[in-house]
Design an enzyme around this catalytic site. Structure first.
Site, short mmCIF file in Angstrom:
data_model
loop_
_atom_site.label_atom_id
_atom_site.label_comp_id
_atom_site.label_asym_id
_atom_site.label_seq_id
_atom_site.Cartn_x
_atom_site.Cartn_y
_atom_site.Cartn_z
N HIS A 250 0.83 -1.03 0.13
CA HIS A 250 -0.28 0.41 0.03
C HIS A 250 0.81 0.83 -0.15
O HIS A 250 2.17 1.27 1.09
CB HIS A 250 -0.86 0.54 1.33
N LYS B 162 -13.04 4.92 7.29
CA LYS B 162 -13.77 5.96 6.32
C LYS B 162 -14.93 5.79 6.27
O LYS B 162 -15.28 6.95 6.18
CB LYS B 162 -13.04 5.24 4.92
#
Length: 878
Positions: free
Chosen positions: A147, A538
């Site tokens: 990532h 999120k």
């Protein structure tokens, strides 16, 4: 750059240790000399002017507007040079802290008592008998991922490593004046090179670049650290380590998504996956060959003083029959040293394995282990116990841990890709993406044939909604290879709030699948489930996501007990606090009772890989801390205490979660919020940093909703604005809702008694400490929405006030002295870069398409350099 003033503002709060202060001062002085030599005294004077200005502003001795005015007066080219100066300073300050931490660890390890949070401490706290039981099933499984959260170029990281080596030389004890002067000269040379190294990448990384970058952690630390950790555990379990068969079994298993994670990354193809495992194999085989050769060369045990066993003599005779030239040469070089001859022959066979010389190569790691144990048993029988269970045992542990593949390569793909592939296969028209799905399964089969099933069998399915998403992978494997399909352990990944709640039902559906039942029978009813922290945070906000994830763990642990399944929870945590980050050992102790069971699997990504595994001493400490926590979290006493606290405060947790989620959604789901977020942050520009091979968002164009945006740039961009919203937003409203009903006492009790709640508040406190309200307000103003600005700052004020009330602290990080010092050391310098970034961001937003191209390029360079520097200063990006 003179660096001592970085602690001045907070000197009354946390005093910097003398050794750290000396290193920071010296490195700052050397950097200042380099800056003056390169840009003249005027450049250094401007750097110092900004440094002193931001310190004065923090002391409230200078209005913040004066800093902005100063920065605006400089030509953009000058501002770029100043941004480079502060970025370099951060790299050096981080380095000084790392060296101080290592010195502190060594000083604390006196041998008088176990080092806190070490393996020795765990055995002492649990008791030797119970520890031995727990160790028999112990597993720590870090999974390296690609990532894009590492902002530094590899060339910059390498330059920093060279500075680190010279700093260690400079600080080495018993140095003469001449040696010290030479070490300082070399330090200056390396700092000069760091200054001259471009901070920004000019080309985007491809997945194989990411694989090679991760290999640096293996080459530099992991290979050497693993046997040290096992040795530490072996010594704690019983006296006489190194003179007896080991009591510690290998419990670390490394995994990797780098080159295997294709969810949202079209650059990861079946060919990349194949090449990734070959790169890994090359590195581990070189390391094993070199280690076997080194030990073999040093094993000058004479046959008279340690007679070889009958098995060893027979093995050497068989080897001589099969490879007379090789063995006779070794016998000539090492007469009457059969153990040395044998290990050198083993090293030659490992080299042949790497070259694919099938006549001499080992077929499997088990064959290599068998040869090593022949030598070990012979040495032990011959009375050379220290040689049998010393360095040779380290090599055996390394083979048991890394095999010939180094880390298990895991494949990840989105469930919708599989559904589309099956639909296309049924229709008869197969797209290129579906072809690659089938080709990937064929590559998994090839990896298993070449390196064994343990090298690649886990297939993670993102956004698993039902057992059908798991069945789809097995069905695709049948289409790809029929009866020759590889062994697959399909791992469902639950990320959204709805999916987390539905996870037990999905697992019950999985038990009905013949392929899953077959694997359960083959593995002793072992099953793995992955929990996604990034997307849940999120979607729900940090507080609600933390509590919903805990509820999911409780439910899954109960499901596993009811269904006689040995469940391993795979924690998909990020580096930043807004993505489930924070101290890993505390996170383990905060897990739901029954959800650990001696097993902990977690993702390690981006800057976290090098922060935790970039230096051998820190890598060992991190590994021991996590393992210590896993052992303690698996004891009945800790599980009972945690369960009791969870039951007592369950209602409180639900009220906090509900209120915090409502507050978070009221902001993030408001009309126009995604567009506003893109205006107030460098979100659009982050992609130009070329952090990794994976696209920053799903689809093209500006994000229309948070669903369009990946969790990493969401967190990264908020960190740049000094708001750090994903790490704390909503918790204040959650705490306030409880206080309105029952006052402060219940919250304080939960903080004292429940590890999960304590971990949540401590992590939020860390995030708040890295937030700067005054600078954040200037970023938020760029969006032209006073209502959103007031909403964000109001929640910040509420959260900060209530967190301090609940924890009983008078200031943020009051109980975290080391972390507090780290934040205070960097704050003024991050401020400087934030002002430079604000200048560039405001100009780019105001200029729009009317800016001349040359001016736009200069401003973009300034912006990206400041982004890079702030990431280095805050020490986390996403």
């Amino acid at each position: 750059m003179v660096a001592t003033a970085s602690a001045e503002r907070h000197s009354a709060v946390v005093e910097m240790p003398d050794e750290l202060r000396a290193d920071v001062r010296m490195l700052g002085e050397l950097l200042g000399q380099v800056i003056a030599e390169h840009g003249g005294p005027g450049l250094l004077a401007d750097v110092e002017r900004l440094r002193k200005g931001v310190i004065a502003a923090r002391r409230r001795q200078k209005p913040i507007d004066e800093i902005a005015t100063m920065v605006a007066r400089w030509p953009v080219d000058r501002a770029v040079q100043i941004a480079r100066a502060f970025t370099c300073y951060f790299h050096l300050a981080n380095l000084a802290e790392e060296h101080y931490r290592i010195r502190t660890l060594r000083a604390r390890d006196t041998g008088d008592a176990p080092l806190p949070e070490s393996l020795a401490a765990a055995v002492h706290e649990v008791g030797p008998e119970r520890a031995a039981e727990l160790v028999s099933g112990l597993e720590f499984h870090p999974v390296l991922t690609a990532h894009p959260t590492e902002a530094r170029r590899r060339a910059v990281a390498t330059a920093i490593q060279r500075v680190s080596a010279q700093l260690a030389e400079y600080n080495a004890p018993a140095r003469g004046a001449g040696e010290r002067a030479e070490a300082r000269r070399r330090l200056l040379e390396e700092i000069d090179l760091l200054w001259r190294t471009a901070q920004l990448r000019h080309t985007r990384l491809d997945p194989l670049d990411e694989v090679r970058t991760a290999m640096a952690a293996f080459d530099e630390t992991l290979f050497r650290v693993v046997p040290q950790v096992y040795r530490s555990l072996d010594a704690a379990l019983g006296a006489g380590t190194g003179t007896r068969p080991p009591l510690a079994r290998p419990f670390i298993r490394y995994g990797s998504w780098i080159g295997g994670d294709r969810d949202g990354n079209p650059n990861v193809t079946s060919s990349v996956t194949r090449q990734a495992v070959l790169i890994q194999a090359e590195h581990v085989l070189i390391a094993l060959e070199n280690t076997a050769a080194r030990i073999g060369r040093g094993l000058t045990v004479s046959a008279e003083l340690a007679p070889p066993s009958a098995r060893l003599r027979a093995a050497i005779a068989d080897a001589e029959d099969a490879h007379p030239d090789i063995v006779s040469e070794m016998a000539t070089r090492s007469p009457r040293e059969p153990h040395r001859q044998w290990l050198l022959f083993v090293a030659a066979r490992i080299a042949a394995t790497r070259r694919r010389d099938l006549d001499l190569a080992y077929r499997t790691p088990a064959d290599l282990l068998a040869d090593l144990r022949v030598c070990q048993e012979s040495l032990a029988e011959g009375g050379a116990a220290r040689q049998a269970y010393g360095e040779l045992q380290h090599l055996i542990w390394q083979v048991e841990t890394f095999g010939f593949h180094l880390a298990e390569l895991e494949v990840r793909q989105h469930s919708q890709v599989h559904a589309t592939a099956l639909a296309e296969i049924a229709a008869g028209e197969v797209s290129e993406r579906t072809e690659d799905v089938l080709a990937t399964i064929r590559v998994i089969a090839w990896i298993q044939e070449r390196f064994g099933v343990t090298a690649c069998s886990r297939y993670v399915v993102s956004f698993t909604r039902s057992a059908d998403d798991v069945a789809a992978v097995y069905e695709l494997a049948g289409h790809a290879l029929g009866e020759r399909a590889p062994v697959l352990d399909v791992v469902p990944l639950f990320e959204s709030g709805e999916d987390l709640a539905n996870a037990p039902a999905v697992l019950s559906g999985m038990l009905e699948l013949p392929a899953v039942r077959e694997r359960l029978a083959a593995t002793g009813r072992r099953l793995e489930v992955m929990l996604g922290y990034s997307d849940s945070a999120k979607e729900l906000g940090p507080a609600a996501a933390t509590l919903r994830l805990y509820q999911a763990q409780e439910a899954l642990a109960a499901w596993a007990r009811d269904n006689d399944v040995r469940l391993t929870l795979f924690h998909g945590r990020g580096g930043a606090l807004g993505r489930g980050g924070g101290p890993a050992n505390r996170a383990v102790l905060a897990q739901a009772p029954g959800s650990v069971g001696g097993r902990f699997k977690v993702t390690e990504q981006g800057e976290v890989i090098f922060a935790r595994y970039g230096h051998a001493a820190i890598a060992r400490r991190h590994t021991e801390q996590v393992t210590h926590a896993v052992l303690l979290a698996s004891t009945d006493a800790v599980e009972r205490r945690t369960a009791a606290a969870a039951d007592r405060f369950r209602g409180l947790a639900e009220r906090v979660a509900s209120a915090s989620e409502r507050s978070y959604r009221a902001l993030t789901e408001s009309p126009g919020f995604p567009e506003w977020f893109a205006l107030v942050s460098p979100l659009e520009e982050i992609g130009a940093l070329r952090l990794g091979s994976r696209p920053a968002r799903r689809g093209l164009g500006a994000p229309r909703s948070l669903d369009d945006l990946r969790a990493i740039p969401w967190v990264f961009a908020w960190a740049q604005t000094r708001v750090n919203l994903p790490g704390w937003y909503g918790l204040g409203s959650g705490l306030d809702a409880v206080m309105a009903e029952s006052g402060i006492d219940e919250l304080r009790a939960a903080y004292q008694e429940w590890p999960l709640f304590a971990s949540l508040l401590d992590n939020v406190e860390m995030s708040l400490a890295k937030t700067d309200r005054a600078i954040a307000e200037r970023y938020l103003a760029l969006g032209g929405r006073d209502d959103y600005t007031d909403q964000v700052l109001g929640e910040y004020d509420l959260t900060r006030r209530l967190v301090l009330m609940v924890t009983g602290h008078t200031r943020l990080l009051e109980s975290r002295r080391v972390l507090s010092r780290a934040v205070q050391l960097r704050d003024p310098y991050v401020d400087a870069l934030s002002h430079l970034q604000l200048r560039a961001l405001a100009a780019l937003r105001a200029g729009g398409d009317t800016l001349p191209e040359q001016e736009r390029e200069k401003l973009s360079t300034l912006l990206l350099l400041s982004v890079n520097g702030v990431a280095a200063g805050l020490q986390n990006t996403g």
